[in-house]
Design an enzyme around this catalytic site. Structure first.
Site, PDB file in Angstrom:
ATOM      1  N   HIS A  17       0.874  -1.177   0.000  1.00 15.64           N
ATOM      2  CA  HIS A  17       0.000   0.000   0.000  1.00 15.64           C
ATOM      3  C   HIS A  17       0.911   1.226   0.000  1.00 15.64           C
ATOM      4  CE1 HIS A  17      -3.317   2.622   0.664  1.00 15.64           C
ATOM      5  NE2 HIS A  17      -3.182   2.769   1.969  1.00 15.64           N
ATOM      6  N   GLU A  49     -33.329  -7.715   4.047  1.00 15.37           N
ATOM      7  CA  GLU A  49     -33.533  -6.840   2.895  1.00 15.37           C
ATOM      8  C   GLU A  49     -32.331  -5.948   2.579  1.00 15.37           C
ATOM      9  OE1 GLU A  49     -35.801  -7.006   0.720  1.00 15.37           O
ATOM     10  OE2 GLU A  49     -36.987  -8.507   1.782  1.00 15.37           O
TER      11      GLU A  49
END
Length: 338
Positions: A107, A226
């Site tokens: 990184h 959901e």
């Protein structure tokens, strides 16, 4: 369009005869070390004695060493400890690194924001797989790989890119594709992706959706299914074929709702917030904030982490996942691969 490099574009032999040290045995460290060892490289694992990483390395068949001992005469040194402790680690090993060696990062944070300054005469490269370490390891064992980015910050020996490509080959990333970038581009785009979309944006959207449904009187369990559980279906479709394939695969009702209501949730205000987040990253504001947070014992970080863990969403999710063995088995498989 960026060029993709594959195994045929590099030579794993660029690591032949080189003594490799991987410092850190966490998410990326363990995957790189194991994959390189399985590819035939000469790898030493360096970790803090008595740490969980030391014990984990021993359980994987390594004879770990302290970093200050391991880096002596090493040809390639991979810094794979967390960003916020790299500067302190660097102070202990900097003067032990020989001229002509290569220092590798996964990184760009420490180099781009200047918390680690590598002297001239040493290569500075990056090989950044675009996926977590357990996936880098698992896909390698399955004969595949996670795509990666490579970058050359300092080419002291003239063969820094060859070493980066060899590393990408050794960990399996060149099987999937490698793109060359810069430390700055990787770092800033990676931080933005994590904060605005992949982690911060996604979790905040899920939390807001869960609260909207439960505050309206819907059962927490229904809300969880959901807004979180079913998200994997959508993400898998996006991963497989992009937005067009996802929209092809769902119902017309869902697609119409997506196209007409999605922009109302993530509209101009959200994009303006994203632009400000990117500006904070580019100015170095986020890096300074993160470094200061760690220097003061992480008070804000710990509080926010605990609040998230104690949320109703997480509590309901834990109960529901415990009732779905196939979900817990998937997590167990990922942990075992690590």
């Amino acid at each position: 369009m960026a060029k993709l490099y594959y195994e045929s574009d590099g030579d794993f032999g660029a690591l032949a005869g080189k003594r490799i040290v991987v410092i850190g045995y966490g998410s990326q460290g363990h995957a790189h070390a194991l994959n390189l060892r399985d590819s035939g490289a000469d790898v030493t694992v360096a970790v803090r004695p008595g740490s969980d990483g030391w014990k984990r390395a021993e359980s994987h068949g390594w004879t770990p060493q302290e970093p200050t001992e391991a880096v002596k005469d090493a040809d390639v040194i991979a810094i794979m400890v967390p960003d916020h402790i790299q500067a302190d680690l660097w102070e202990t090993i900097r003067d032990l690194i020989k001229p002509g060696a290569t220092v590798l990062f996964t990184h760009g944070f420490s180099i781009h924001f200047g918390t680690v300054k590598v002297p001239e005469g040493v290569n500075v490269i990056m090989v950044a797989p675009k996926g977590p370490g357990h996936l880098v390891r698992r896909l390698y064992t399955e004969g595949a790989g996670v795509p990666a980015l490579i970058a050359i910050q300092q080419d002291a020996t003239g063969d820094a890119k060859q070493i980066a490509m060899a590393w990408a080959i050794g960990i399996g990333s060149a099987r999937a594709g490698v793109i060359e970038t810069t430390f700055r581009e990787e770092c800033e785009s990676d931080l933005f992706g994590e904060q605005a979309v992949l982690c911060g944006g996604a979790t905040a959207l899920i939390q807001a959706g869960f609260e909207t449904l439960t505050e309206a009187g819907y059962a927490p369990e229904i809300a969880y299914f959901e807004v979180l559980h079913e998200l994997k279906l959508i993400v898998d479709l996006l991963y497989e074929g992009g937005m067009d394939w996802m929209r092809y695969s769902i119902s017309d009702t869902a697609e119409y709702g997506d196209l007409t209501r999605g922009p109302r949730v993530i509209g101009p205000e959200s994009k303006a917030a994203m632009k400000e987040i990117l500006a904070e990253i580019q100015r170095g504001d986020f890096a300074k904030e993160f470094i200061a947070e760690n220097q003061t014992g992480r008070p804000k970080f710990k509080l926010l982490r605990q609040q998230a863990a104690d949320s109703q969403l997480e509590q309901v999710g834990a109960e529901l996942r415990a009732m779905m063995p196939f979900v817990s088995q998937a997590r167990k498989k990922a942990e075992e691969a690590s």
